[in-house]
Design a protein around this motif. Sequence first.
Motif, mmCIF file in Angstrom:
data_model
loop_
_atom_site.group_PDB
_atom_site.id
_atom_site.type_symbol
_atom_site.label_atom_id
_atom_site.label_comp_id
_atom_site.label_asym_id
_atom_site.label_seq_id
_atom_site.Cartn_x
_atom_site.Cartn_y
_atom_site.Cartn_z
ATOM 1 N N VAL A 16 51.890 99.304 8.406
ATOM 2 C CA VAL A 16 51.972 99.092 9.517
ATOM 3 C C VAL A 16 52.422 99.171 10.297
ATOM 4 C CG1 VAL A 16 52.986 95.985 9.848
ATOM 5 C CG2 VAL A 16 52.162 96.869 7.856
ATOM 6 N N LEU A 17 53.654 100.095 10.462
ATOM 7 C CA LEU A 17 54.621 100.979 11.468
ATOM 8 C C LEU A 17 53.867 102.079 12.568
ATOM 9 C CD1 LEU A 17 57.755 101.104 10.511
ATOM 10 C CD2 LEU A 17 57.345 99.018 12.302
ATOM 11 N N PRO A 18 52.323 102.812 11.304
ATOM 12 C CA PRO A 18 51.927 103.843 12.261
ATOM 13 C C PRO A 18 50.965 103.365 13.296
ATOM 14 C CG PRO A 18 52.220 104.494 10.155
ATOM 15 C CD PRO A 18 51.815 102.659 10.315
ATOM 16 N N ASP A 19 52.282 104.139 14.578
ATOM 17 C CA ASP A 19 51.329 103.253 16.443
ATOM 18 C C ASP A 19 50.965 101.729 16.325
ATOM 19 O OD1 ASP A 19 50.403 105.960 16.783
ATOM 20 O OD2 ASP A 19 48.136 106.315 15.413
ATOM 21 N N ARG A 20 52.524 101.361 15.708
ATOM 22 C CA ARG A 20 52.049 99.695 15.812
ATOM 23 C C ARG A 20 50.796 98.978 15.260
ATOM 24 N NH1 ARG A 20 56.057 97.287 20.241
ATOM 25 N NH2 ARG A 20 54.270 97.933 21.435
ATOM 26 N N ARG A 21 49.990 99.680 14.510
ATOM 27 C CA ARG A 21 49.003 98.995 13.853
ATOM 28 C C ARG A 21 48.486 97.579 13.854
ATOM 29 N NH1 ARG A 21 47.873 101.911 8.598
ATOM 30 N NH2 ARG A 21 47.452 103.762 10.066
ATOM 31 N N TYR A 22 49.675 96.957 13.932
ATOM 32 C CA TYR A 22 49.384 95.392 13.209
ATOM 33 C C TYR A 22 49.341 94.884 14.989
ATOM 34 C CZ TYR A 22 54.125 95.339 15.207
ATOM 35 O OH TYR A 22 55.425 95.742 15.793
ATOM 36 N N MET A 23 49.529 95.589 15.952
ATOM 37 C CA MET A 23 49.781 95.326 17.029
ATOM 38 C C MET A 23 48.433 94.870 18.359
ATOM 39 S SD MET A 23 52.420 93.533 18.395
ATOM 40 C CE MET A 23 51.827 93.776 20.309
ATOM 41 N N LYS A 24 47.276 96.071 17.242
ATOM 42 C CA LYS A 24 46.372 96.450 17.799
ATOM 43 C C LYS A 24 45.310 95.473 17.098
ATOM 44 C CE LYS A 24 47.055 101.402 18.833
ATOM 45 N NZ LYS A 24 48.150 101.202 18.335
ATOM 46 N N LEU A 25 45.792 94.832 15.904
ATOM 47 C CA LEU A 25 44.330 93.592 15.242
ATOM 48 C C LEU A 25 44.298 92.437 16.066
ATOM 49 C CD1 LEU A 25 45.266 95.055 12.170
ATOM 50 C CD2 LEU A 25 43.714 95.950 13.422
ATOM 51 N N HIS A 26 45.086 92.043 17.240
ATOM 52 C CA HIS A 26 44.823 91.024 17.064
ATOM 53 C C HIS A 26 44.406 90.364 18.592
ATOM 54 C CE1 HIS A 26 48.679 89.440 16.791
ATOM 55 N NE2 HIS A 26 49.331 90.824 17.032
ATOM 56 N N GLY A 27 43.120 89.758 18.465
ATOM 57 C CA GLY A 27 41.863 89.216 19.586
ATOM 58 C C GLY A 27 40.807 90.288 19.725
ATOM 59 N N TRP A 28 41.180 90.934 20.799
ATOM 60 C CA TRP A 28 40.263 91.758 21.554
ATOM 61 C C TRP A 28 40.993 93.635 22.034
ATOM 62 C CZ3 TRP A 28 35.161 90.328 21.694
ATOM 63 C CH2 TRP A 28 34.530 89.517 21.877
ATOM 64 N N ASN A 29 41.697 93.239 21.307
ATOM 65 C CA ASN A 29 42.797 94.694 21.438
ATOM 66 C C ASN A 29 41.861 96.079 21.479
ATOM 67 O OD1 ASN A 29 45.029 93.340 23.042
ATOM 68 N ND2 ASN A 29 46.450 93.478 20.730
ATOM 69 N N ILE A 30 41.082 95.995 20.349
ATOM 70 C CA ILE A 30 40.943 97.203 19.775
ATOM 71 C C ILE A 30 39.035 97.382 20.841
ATOM 72 C CG2 ILE A 30 38.748 97.767 17.899
ATOM 73 C CD1 ILE A 30 40.222 96.628 15.687
ATOM 74 N N ARG A 31 38.869 96.394 21.653
ATOM 75 C CA ARG A 31 37.746 96.352 22.060
ATOM 76 C C ARG A 31 38.522 97.144 23.904
ATOM 77 N NH1 ARG A 31 33.625 91.650 25.330
ATOM 78 N NH2 ARG A 31 35.684 91.762 26.279
ATOM 79 N N HIS A 32 39.921 96.441 23.963
ATOM 80 C CA HIS A 32 40.574 97.120 25.536
ATOM 81 C C HIS A 32 40.988 98.750 24.822
ATOM 82 C CE1 HIS A 32 40.952 92.674 26.370
ATOM 83 N NE2 HIS A 32 39.790 92.645 26.662
ATOM 84 N N MET A 33 40.602 99.168 24.205
ATOM 85 C CA MET A 33 41.323 100.698 23.905
ATOM 86 C C MET A 33 40.255 101.548 24.727
ATOM 87 S SD MET A 33 42.151 100.918 19.891
ATOM 88 C CE MET A 33 43.087 100.105 18.895
ATOM 89 N N GLU A 34 40.599 102.750 24.958
ATOM 90 C CA GLU A 34 40.219 103.809 25.517
ATOM 91 C C GLU A 34 38.491 104.273 24.261
ATOM 92 O OE1 GLU A 34 41.556 107.271 27.401
ATOM 93 O OE2 GLU A 34 42.698 105.889 29.336
ATOM 94 N N ASP A 35 37.480 104.929 23.872
ATOM 95 C CA ASP A 35 37.065 105.048 23.529
ATOM 96 C C ASP A 35 37.188 105.844 22.202
ATOM 97 O OD1 ASP A 35 34.875 103.207 24.346
ATOM 98 O OD2 ASP A 35 33.195 105.303 25.686
ATOM 99 N N ARG A 36 37.956 107.016 23.387
ATOM 100 C CA ARG A 36 38.713 108.038 21.634
ATOM 101 C C ARG A 36 39.989 107.091 21.439
ATOM 102 N NH1 ARG A 36 43.134 110.996 24.300
ATOM 103 N NH2 ARG A 36 43.655 110.449 26.872
#
Length: 306
Positions: A16-36
């Motif tokens: 759960v804690l690595p890179d605050r993984r839980y924060m990235k699994l909300h809504g559109w957060n994944i799409r808003h990341m840079e491609d890499r």
Amino acid sequence: MPNEDPEVLASVRRYVLPDRRYMKLHGWNIRHMEDRHREAFGKSLTKAASQVTDAELIPLLKSDWRARLVAAWLIAMGGREEYRTLLNKLLLKHEGSNDLKGFCFTLTQFGTRIDAEMLSRYLAESLSSPHPLTAQEWALGGLLHLDARLRTTYATEFTGKDGLWARWANAEPGTEAKDLINYLSSFSDAHKAPTRNQSEGDTGDPLVAYRSWRSRLPSASWHILASEAARVKIDSRVDELLSNFHLMQAEPLSVATCKTCRSVIFSAKSEAGAWGIAKTSGRAERRIEMFQSYTELWESLTRHAC
């Protein structure tokens, strides 16, 4: 984050804690990341989904919403359909918010008519009761996604001017929920973990394991490490000690220390065992004890003598 139970803390630290993984699994957060960054994140989820055992997932599902959300994603990406019944029961409790979204997403990813029926039941109950807004949009998006994939009409009773959704929300559903689930499903499919082999940490029926799981705390002589900075510092000492015993790449995560002898309880990814006690004080007495399960470790802790 939860840190009072060693089993929960170990799973939280690892997944759960690595890179605050839980924060990235909300809504559109994944799409808003840079491609890499998105690609790297996907690979990290693939690795986690392929590694996590039942013995690690159950404590996560017993924890708070952050841990439960991550657990739901790991179950989805690992294709672990044996969790279907448990997730359905957790969903129908209507407890939580972000974790319920994760459960809806996982059932959508399983992708069968059974999963659509489970989402339909949750949606019918939640739209017909005074529960606050939780995961209804994710459930509806999941049904629309499954209808398109399965050529079914499960979402029909909820959509349209006279549907349950319009009566509940005073508006017809838009396309955002379906678009979100479509996007997240594509991301998950692209990073799906390979089929797992049975491991020492697999416990059989997840529902039975969930119901029987109980928190087992070490005695008062053990100090639970509450600071991540302190945990990381001790991790490096344990890792060095493991290397001396030829237990390489065990990925030790420290969770507690003995107040008297400074021994360390840690979890590991090692063929030698999933848990260990490292004696870090006194050069002549330095040693490692490894255990295949937390139960074995806990029984040893009852006999621990400095």
